[in-house]
Design a protein around this motif. Structure first.
Motif, PDB file in Angstrom:
ATOM      1  N   ASP A 521      -6.333   2.578  -7.657  1.00 34.73           N
ATOM      2  CA  ASP A 521      -5.523   1.356  -7.540  1.00 34.73           C
ATOM      3  C   ASP A 521      -4.368   1.537  -6.558  1.00 34.73           C
ATOM      4  OD1 ASP A 521      -7.101  -0.022  -9.330  1.00 34.73           O
ATOM      5  OD2 ASP A 521      -5.845   0.434 -11.070  1.00 34.73           O
ATOM      6  N   ILE A 522      -3.630   2.623  -6.704  1.00 34.38           N
ATOM      7  CA  ILE A 522      -2.465   2.852  -5.848  1.00 34.38           C
ATOM      8  C   ILE A 522      -2.883   3.193  -4.419  1.00 34.38           C
ATOM      9  CG2 ILE A 522      -0.565   4.498  -5.430  1.00 34.38           C
ATOM     10  CD1 ILE A 522      -0.066   4.503  -8.440  1.00 34.38           C
ATOM     11  N   ASN A 524      -5.842   2.408  -2.896  1.00 36.53           N
ATOM     12  CA  ASN A 524      -6.726   1.421  -2.270  1.00 36.53           C
ATOM     13  C   ASN A 524      -7.914   2.089  -1.584  1.00 36.53           C
ATOM     14  OD1 ASN A 524      -7.597  -1.184  -1.713  1.00 36.53           O
ATOM     15  ND2 ASN A 524      -6.500  -1.285   0.243  1.00 36.53           N
ATOM     16  N   PRO A 574     -10.772   0.512  -6.534  1.00 35.58           N
ATOM     17  CA  PRO A 574      -9.472  -0.156  -6.738  1.00 35.58           C
ATOM     18  C   PRO A 574      -9.625  -1.547  -7.328  1.00 35.58           C
ATOM     19  CG  PRO A 574     -10.035  -0.015  -4.399  1.00 35.58           C
ATOM     20  CD  PRO A 574     -11.041   0.804  -5.120  1.00 35.58           C
ATOM     21  N   ARG A 581       0.070  -3.737  -5.477  1.00 38.60           N
ATOM     22  CA  ARG A 581       0.104  -2.376  -4.929  1.00 38.60           C
ATOM     23  C   ARG A 581       1.352  -2.172  -4.061  1.00 38.60           C
ATOM     24  NH1 ARG A 581      -4.339  -2.784  -2.660  1.00 38.60           N
ATOM     25  NH2 ARG A 581      -5.591  -2.010  -4.402  1.00 38.60           N
ATOM     26  N   TYR A 585       4.527   0.463  -4.767  1.00 41.62           N
ATOM     27  CA  TYR A 585       4.809   1.535  -3.811  1.00 41.62           C
ATOM     28  C   TYR A 585       6.219   1.410  -3.237  1.00 41.62           C
ATOM     29  CZ  TYR A 585       3.709   5.236  -0.509  1.00 41.62           C
ATOM     30  OH  TYR A 585       3.704   6.424   0.179  1.00 41.62           O
TER      31      TYR A 585
END
Length: 618
Positions: A521-522, A524, A574, A581, A585
């Motif tokens: 997920d983070i 991608n 993801p 996202r 971040y």
């Protein structure tokens, strides 16, 4: 086939994996299925905040225990120990060992790779780089230099010294040449007459370069507490036994691979003193291009050449296990040696340029295969030797982003904070919430490595409110390693101009489905996790089998490994939106900025002086 003992005889390859907290001996078949394994932990010594030591003898004891017990398990399954045709070794890198040539005994505890006591050493040698610079070999194209000087001479009237004016005062980090127009012209012609150079033919000239860039150009790595040379320098400066051994030419230096091979091959009774290229590339002493110890670096750090091991490739028959080692595998060849993170790259079969892996162990290490070319990062990654498949083979290189804290943060929650009783509880606790409630955990326990390289950073939990629960902190711990992995891969994508589609993963933390989904997920990108995740051990086994010609495994032809470790691969894709996202971040970046440059030079020096006084160190 059966032996006289009634046990079956087959063909297996073994790996000794000496990690940061434990040692494993694993026996593989030709499909990389584990036939037998034994693992044992050894004591971690933390005498001061940021300091991390191990007893060298504990590593040897753990090695012998694991070999003996794994062989017993193999025999319990009906296989004769002679089925083991060879072994590879993989090890925690940068951990530094000093021992006596005369006695074969260690002279002090190992300083472990993540130890940060050497901050003052790094500071001192950074100053030395700024003031004195370091000697480098530079290719000089005589044709270009002659033309340049002839042009300058025509403009300046060819008076002695005119060529010095600008070059003698080069900017910080630039090469400084000496001599004037006439001198260079004469030198160029003289070199042509001697056959050392000519129109279009480069020659090697000695230059001195100031600043960190010159060091990185030679070694691929910057001055940092992370690497072996500064740990060795600290030992020489603080332990009388080490200093006296150095002065009397009785000192032997190595990383964990060197120490274990020395003991397995006889120690004082003929033990060999070697270090493979991947471990040597982490020492700050080896030329990454030539794969040889660089004499100007030995002079820079003030080390005797005689203390150094012989540099060897990652895949060749080095020696056989000696009867002096007192293991059940006397006579078995040691045929592969590789640092643990490079071993994981090989074990994940990232053998082609553009393939990447991340190992989530005590720390986390992203490696990206750059092929036979050293890629110089401009954004905080390091260049390293990935592997060399034989003494005459061309080396393969990688870009690496080392992250100091990954699984050790989970261990910290368990042992220091008592947030969980067992690491297996992390998924349940962290998975009980679907976000961190705005909490970020910057795990800078020993500063921050790539891509930040801030030795003065600290660890911090940020964003705490009365809403925060233990579940939010647990989830923030998993997210921390995933944010740092993304930070490294962002740099890799930028510098390679190649978007990563799939990250191959291994290591203990990958047992967590939640952590791997968070990573996808983070980041991608897709995350690919094999069912058999002992990739580090497998990497050294592959290199050993390659050297022995076993199973038809040929690392120069990846297709020969098509049946290796293919059973069961989980792929995590993801699920987050780009907006979610980006928001997450952005918060991570803010948190990192808050912890940077936390410790002052004065605080570090005072802490070191206190500890030295309490411990009676020289």
């Amino acid at each position: 086939m059966s032996t006289s003992t009634g046990l079956k005889k087959g063909e297996f390859i073994a790996s000794l994996d000496c990690g940061t907290t434990s040692t494993r001996f694993i026996i593989f078949d030709e499909y990389a299925k584990i036939v037998a394994v034994h693992q044992t932990e050894f004591e971690q010594i933390t005498p001061h905040a940021g300091w991390h030591e191990q007893r060298p003898e504990d590593l040897v004891t753990a090695t012998k225990t694991c070999i003996r017990r794994a062989v017993e398990k193999l025999e319990e399954k009906g296989w004769d120990k002679s089925s083991i045709k060879g072994m590879g070794i993989t090890n925690q890198r940068e951990t530094t060992v000093c021992w006596s040539r005369t006695t074969g005994k260690s002279l002090c505890n190992c300083i472990v790779w993540d130890d940060t006591r050497t901050t003052s050493v790094v500071r001192a040698f950074t100053h030395k780089l700024e003031e004195e610079g370091i000697e480098i070999d530079e290719e000089v194209d005589v044709d270009v230099e002659i033309s340049h000087v002839e042009h300058a001479a025509a403009a300046d009237g060819d008076t002695m010294g005119n060529g010095v004016r600008e070059e003698a005062f080069a900017e910080h980090g630039e090469i400084q040449h000496g001599g004037g127009g006439r001198v260079m012209n004469m030198m160029g012609k003289a070199m042509q007459n001697l056959g050392l150079g000519g129109r279009g033919k480069p020659v090697i000239a000695k230059s001195r370069r100031k600043g960190m860039d010159g060091l990185v150009d030679i070694t691929g790595i910057p001055l940092s507490t992370y690497f072996s040379a500064v740990k060795l320098r600290w030992m020489l400066d603080h332990y009388l036994e080490v200093r006296e051994a150095h002065e009397s030419d009785d000192l032997m230096f190595g990383t964990v691979d060197s120490w274990l091979v020395y003991n397995l091959t006889g120690a004082v009774e003929g033990g060999i003193h070697i270090m493979d290229v991947t471990n040597a590339s982490r020492s700050l002493l080896m030329s990454i291009q030539d794969l040889t110890w660089h004499p100007p670096l030995l002079r820079f750090f003030e080390f005797r050449p005689s203390i150094l091991p012989r540099i060897v490739s990652s895949s060749e028959v080095y020696a056989k296990i000696s009867s002096e080692a007192e293991t059940p595998l006397t006579g078995i060849p040691i045929a592969g040696i590789v640092g643990d993170q490079q071993a994981a790259l090989v074990g994940n079969k990232c053998l082609k340029r553009g393939e990447a892996k991340n190992t989530y162990g005590t720390g986390s290490f992203v490696l990206f295969n750059t092929g036979e070319k050293v890629v110089r990062s401009q954004s905080g990654l390091i260049s390293t030797v990935a592997f060399q498949t034989g003494p005459h083979a061309r080396p393969v290189y990688a870009l690496e982003g080392p992250i100091a804290v990954a699984g050790s943060a989970i261990k910290w929650l368990r042992d220091n904070v008592n947030l969980i009783n067992d690491a297996s509880e992390m998924d349940k606790l962290a998975g009980s919430v679907d976000h961190t409630g705005g909490v970020y955990f910057v795990t800078g326990f020993s500063g921050l490595l790539a891509p930040y390289w801030d030795q003065e950073a600290t660890g911090a939990l940020i964003g705490l409110t009365s809403y925060t629960t233990s579940a939010h902190i647990a989830r923030a711990t998993l997210e921390a390693m995933c944010f740092q992995t993304r930070a490294v891969l962002d740099v890799i994508e930028k510098e390679s101009r190649q978007k990563l589609d799939t990250l191959k993963v291994d290591g203990g933390v990958t047992n967590s489905d939640l952590a791997m989904q968070i990573q996808a997920d983070i980041g991608n990108f897709k995350v690919s996790r094999p069912a058999m995740r002992e990739s580090t051990a497998l990497g050294s086994a592959l290199l050993a089998a390659h050297a022995l010609g076993l199973f038809g495994w040929d690392l120069n032809r990846p297709e020969t490994l098509s049946k290796v470790n293919t059973a069961g691969v989980d792929v995590f894709e993801p699920r987050l939106t780009d907006q979610e996202r980006t928001r997450m971040y952005y918060g991570w970046d803010k948190a990192v900025e808050r912890v940077r440059s936390w410790y002052t030079i004065q605080e570090e020096d005072e802490a070191e002086q206190r500890f030295e006084k309490e411990s009676g160190l020289q």
